[in-house]
Scaffold this active site. Sequence first.
Site, mmCIF file in Angstrom:
data_model
loop_
_atom_site.group_PDB
_atom_site.id
_atom_site.type_symbol
_atom_site.label_atom_id
_atom_site.label_comp_id
_atom_site.label_asym_id
_atom_site.label_seq_id
_atom_site.Cartn_x
_atom_site.Cartn_y
_atom_site.Cartn_z
ATOM 1 N N GLY A 325 2.529 0.712 6.624
ATOM 2 C CA GLY A 325 1.543 0.599 5.613
ATOM 3 C C GLY A 325 1.430 2.111 4.433
ATOM 4 O O GLY A 325 3.077 2.743 4.837
ATOM 5 N N GLU A 326 0.934 2.041 3.586
ATOM 6 C CA GLU A 326 0.630 3.191 2.813
ATOM 7 C C GLU A 326 -0.432 3.509 1.757
ATOM 8 O O GLU A 326 -1.340 2.552 1.996
ATOM 9 C CB GLU A 326 1.671 2.832 1.403
ATOM 10 C CG GLU A 326 1.954 4.200 1.225
ATOM 11 C CD GLU A 326 3.745 3.473 0.004
ATOM 12 O OE1 GLU A 326 3.734 2.552 -0.048
ATOM 13 O OE2 GLU A 326 3.619 4.469 -0.628
ATOM 14 N N CYS A 330 0.593 9.460 1.847
ATOM 15 C CA CYS A 330 0.898 9.090 3.614
ATOM 16 C C CYS A 330 2.281 7.211 3.222
ATOM 17 O O CYS A 330 1.281 6.633 3.033
ATOM 18 C CB CYS A 330 0.650 9.284 5.105
ATOM 19 S SG CYS A 330 0.520 10.991 5.219
ATOM 20 N N ILE A 332 4.021 5.004 6.762
ATOM 21 C CA ILE A 332 3.583 4.823 7.857
ATOM 22 C C ILE A 332 4.653 3.807 8.129
ATOM 23 O O ILE A 332 4.625 2.747 7.603
ATOM 24 C CB ILE A 332 2.104 3.808 8.140
ATOM 25 C CG1 ILE A 332 0.986 4.819 7.415
ATOM 26 C CG2 ILE A 332 2.214 4.256 10.306
ATOM 27 C CD1 ILE A 332 0.835 6.232 7.468
ATOM 28 N N LYS A 341 3.882 8.436 10.893
ATOM 29 C CA LYS A 341 2.587 9.098 9.462
ATOM 30 C C LYS A 341 4.374 10.063 9.073
ATOM 31 O O LYS A 341 4.148 10.719 9.593
ATOM 32 C CB LYS A 341 1.848 9.202 9.395
ATOM 33 C CG LYS A 341 0.656 9.006 8.926
ATOM 34 C CD LYS A 341 -0.208 9.488 8.821
ATOM 35 C CE LYS A 341 -1.639 9.400 7.283
ATOM 36 N NZ LYS A 341 -2.990 9.538 7.852
ATOM 37 N N ASP A 439 -14.069 10.118 5.478
ATOM 38 C CA ASP A 439 -13.032 8.517 4.763
ATOM 39 C C ASP A 439 -13.610 7.706 5.049
ATOM 40 O O ASP A 439 -12.183 6.572 5.315
ATOM 41 C CB ASP A 439 -12.310 9.246 4.231
ATOM 42 C CG ASP A 439 -11.018 7.980 3.142
ATOM 43 O OD1 ASP A 439 -11.350 7.643 2.630
ATOM 44 O OD2 ASP A 439 -10.213 8.732 3.286
HETATM 45 N N1 LIG Z 1 -1.468 3.989 14.169
HETATM 46 C C1 LIG Z 1 -1.304 2.646 13.169
HETATM 47 N N2 LIG Z 1 -0.682 1.872 13.293
HETATM 48 C C2 LIG Z 1 -0.460 0.890 12.602
HETATM 49 N N3 LIG Z 1 -0.801 0.912 11.260
HETATM 50 C C3 LIG Z 1 -1.002 1.766 10.957
HETATM 51 C C4 LIG Z 1 -1.447 3.145 11.698
HETATM 52 N N4 LIG Z 1 -1.644 4.172 11.302
HETATM 53 C C5 LIG Z 1 -2.482 3.758 9.730
HETATM 54 N N5 LIG Z 1 -1.305 2.690 9.781
HETATM 55 C C6 LIG Z 1 -1.274 1.862 8.189
HETATM 56 O O1 LIG Z 1 -0.980 2.867 7.459
HETATM 57 C C7 LIG Z 1 -2.294 2.354 6.376
HETATM 58 C C8 LIG Z 1 -2.305 3.931 5.232
HETATM 59 O O2 LIG Z 1 -2.900 4.783 7.188
HETATM 60 P P1 LIG Z 1 -2.865 5.895 6.316
HETATM 61 O O3 LIG Z 1 -4.987 5.667 6.071
HETATM 62 O O4 LIG Z 1 -3.139 6.755 7.028
HETATM 63 O O5 LIG Z 1 -2.576 7.009 5.480
HETATM 64 P P2 LIG Z 1 -3.154 7.960 4.558
HETATM 65 O O6 LIG Z 1 -2.162 8.177 3.013
HETATM 66 O O7 LIG Z 1 -3.694 8.674 4.548
HETATM 67 O O8 LIG Z 1 -4.524 6.795 3.231
HETATM 68 P P3 LIG Z 1 -5.275 7.514 2.140
HETATM 69 O O9 LIG Z 1 -4.833 7.341 0.926
HETATM 70 O O10 LIG Z 1 -6.437 6.279 2.137
HETATM 71 O O11 LIG Z 1 -5.947 8.777 3.312
HETATM 72 C C9 LIG Z 1 -3.500 2.467 7.287
HETATM 73 O O12 LIG Z 1 -4.329 1.317 5.869
HETATM 74 C C10 LIG Z 1 -3.345 0.943 8.163
HETATM 75 O O13 LIG Z 1 -2.751 -0.283 7.234
#
Ligand SMILES: Nc1ncnc2c1ncn2[C@@H]1O[C@H](COP(=O)(O)OP(=O)(O)OP(=O)(O)O)[C@@H](O)[C@H]1O
Length: 989
Positions: A325-326, A330, A332, A341, A439
């Site tokens: 994920g992204e 971050c 992931i 992450k 969020d």
């Molecule tokens: N614990 C997890 N297990 C599996 N997939 C995950 C997990 N945490 C995050 N992901 C995947 O990664 C994606 C991005 O995670 P996250 O929203 O935490 O990132 P972010 O950079 O903080 O996003 P944002 O830009 O929304 O703040 C999620 O939509 C999900 O698909």
Amino acid sequence: MNSFEKKILILKKDDKDSFIALVKQLSIKEKQILFDTIDSRIRKLQTIYLNKPFNLKFLQTFIKEDSDNDEDEDEDEDVEEDKDEDDFEKEENNEGDKKKEIEKSRDSEKSNTAGKLIKEKEIKEERYETKIIPKKPIYKDQQITIPQQQKPTSPIKDNSGVSFNTSFSSLSSLSMSTSTSSLLSTSLLSASLLSTSSCGLSTSSLSSSINNSSLSSSSQLSQSPSSSSSSPSSSSPLKRIQSIQNLIRSNSLRLSLSSSSSLLPNFNLIQQQQQHHQQQQQQQQQQLQSNSNNISPRTQLLNNTTTLLPSNGLEEIFNENNKIGEGGQCSIYKYMGTALKRLKPSLSSSSVSKEFENEVLILERLNHPNIVKIITYSTIERIILLEFIDGNSLDKYPNQPLSPLPPSLPNPLKIIQDFQQIVDAMIYLHNELGIIHFDLKPSNILKNSKNQFKLIDFGISKFLNNQNNNNNNNQNNNNLNMGSYRYSPPELLCNINNSNNSLISKSVDVFSFGIMLWECLNWRLPYELLSKEQVKQIKTEMERESHLPLDHLPKGIQDLIRLCWKQDPSIRPSFIEIRSRLSEIILNNIPSLNGRQFWISCSKYLQNSHSSNDNNNNNNNNNNNNNNNNNNNNNNNNNNNNNNNNNNNNNNNNNNNNNNNNNNNNNNNNNNNNNNNNNNNNNSNHENNSKDDTTSVIIYESIPWLKFKTFLSNHLNIYRPSSASSNTSNSNLTSKSIQKPQQQNKYNNYYNNYNNYNNNNNNNNNNNNNNNNNNNNNNNNIIINNRNRNYNSYYEYIFDYIKYILMVIDERRDSVSVIEFSRFCTFFSPLISSSLFRSIQIFCDIPGLYGYCLKKDLVLSSSMITLMSKIGYLIFIDPNNTNQLFLKTKAPNCNSISPNNNTPSNFIDFTIRAKIGNHNQRIFQCHGHTCSSLSALIKELQPLIDNNINGGSGSKKSTLNSGFLYQKTPISEIKDRHINGSYLNQNYK
Ligand SMILES: Nc1ncnc2c1ncn2[C@@H]1O[C@H](COP(=O)(O)OP(=O)(O)OP(=O)(O)O)[C@@H](O)[C@H]1O
């Protein structure tokens, strides 16, 4: 067999072998220690979570096996028995063979590998000697070298010299409860055992979550040259052993192990110490909680400067293939069974780092099944290890193709049920911890393979009443700019650059929740075609609704979403209110719509895109046809449009009635009635669609008994008590006196209509329009036409029937007093309205109803529930329970009960006893039946259904002599029976 064991048993062969080999390399006593540790951990976990005994049989087998061969060891290894023994035995045999092989190879390897291992170990020790705390040789000649004893005083020192007080307080400062760490450690242990590749890291992560100081040591272990230079799966047995030993050391065992010359730990002592720690921690946690609003998380420094990743091979870890994920900040990655992450290396601004810190600090405080759990983190590497969630985020809904419709679409009520999990998590955040997620959006909710929802991404979450929130407001609001504007409330959107603490309120999440609910129920991205600027321009609720239409949704959902969207944040509901509203929606909405039908009918896009292909989209045509085919009933129906328009929530009635209902459909109740059309006109489609609905839920509508009684009371009050009956009338509700109605015409009409109804059903085409017209004078919320009636609620309908019975009696008597009104339960089936239900109708005096009374302590068997699911839903009225009763399909106590040999032994009767003249008489009774008779019912109905569908005449009585169904009885006969004293079905046993 619990999940832990299962996991072990389903390990890939290689993994299992490695694990076995690994364990086998430990000495008996080491194993004993290991398994005791696991045991105690698991048991702790079990008391917290599982609430059932853990069977260590599988693990203990290893000990036992060795014990058998070892004279020194105590032979009476008590192995727990459990009901999965057979499964286990099989597995054990397989394992036995494997073990023998391994044993052989181990002996031969031992001499070769032991030296190698030691060497390898020594290299590692050298390399990490400055970091590992304290790193004595732990594996030499199959012997564990136990660290020197530390006197178990309080504060208790670990062998690193760092006091437990210190380590625990640092732990506490991160709000890690003992149970959490224990849970983590256990799950991590499991993880480490489960994955050969993850052994080292997981265990080190475990250690880190338990104790920062030991974390240093254990986490460094994972940075072995082998792990850094080779693929993660190549972790050596030595590393795994080290991990296990670290586990032992980093946990309580080290305390007593070090204190004893014996290798066996003093578990009593450990227990005491653990209790002591727990108490200490609980106190600290309580203190923390009481101060939680005052504590500024941002003032706490993250002190985990440990590196968790190997210095080499980072490319492999941060490989695109591992990316799961992204987000904006971050990426992931899946790493060693966890979700790693990682702050994007390109982002280095302090606000981004703050967000990272903020996320860690908040995550550390959280412990909820619907919130992702943190395992560990490294501020240096800017990574957080999270529990890995195997599933998609909710934002995948809108990405589904619209055409053709996928075979299986989520049932909307299932979605609502699922959303309760999110609500639970939000209540936990808001009410227990004073944290605002800030969020909330579908992409931040993951649904795992067990259908559990998990909230993620706490980067911009905030503490209520936390002054320091101000510091990050700009940054947070900027984040909103980037992608969350669709879910942001107007007060935030319009104040993006205004760091105003007053904007931080729980209602921010509530607004987002409302949008999210809309999205998941509509399968569309909110404001799909609008830019951010346009969304910002939305100033009123009406305007919002014009972009996000609601009126196709069930009424309760409409109301809830509207409330969540209120422009004024102060009048948005709390999540507690949302929870109860959702429950109500689930209870009150009629399950006539399976997922596919719902999607078809609720979405304009879908209707349009499928109108040519999908018969179900012929709703409008159906409506027109029906209108064209209107018969004389129109007169009646037109007069009752208002009532019908109120019937949105009463699909059940509509469904059970005939097509004529649709004549009444004016503008507002399109969806429900459209579906009725489908039911009536597209039977085959209906069947097919039902099959499509793989996620269908069984919905039970329940009616609170008190509500029903009030209703009953109100209705009975329309009868004026006669002077004659007042003597016999009791004061309580069920003892209302009933007199022959004053409004003679009204009840005559009613009576006549009922007669007509029955006559019609008996194929006597006796449409008495006069009666119907007269019926228009009926102010009793009852709509009667020749063939069907609609009511605002189902119990109105039931009660109407009861009234009718009473009235019939009353015609012959001066007065009737109801002296007993026992509870009852009715099954009612909109889902089978087209076939099975119609058949049932034929055999019921009451159209659409066959009634049962449930025993108070009735336990439904699983088969019973399955059968119910075929029937549709259950209305359960329980006088002993004033709350609504909602029975779920998978009631926990329903699984092991077979229908034949136990409860529900009987359905008892639904009875009305009345005093007629001087006699107490049972005037109305449903038939009791047993659980198995319900299946018999289904069976028995089948030929009838076939008969019915095939246009056969069907037999009213002959084919069904089940004793549990109402037989179709001409009204005249009923009357006769009443005249004879009571109304009873003679077939009733
Ligand atoms: N614990 C997890 N297990 C599996 N997939 C995950 C997990 N945490 C995050 N992901 C995947 O990664 C994606 C991005 O995670 P996250 O929203 O935490 O990132 P972010 O950079 O903080 O996003 P944002 O830009 O929304 O703040 C999620 O939509 C999900 O698909």
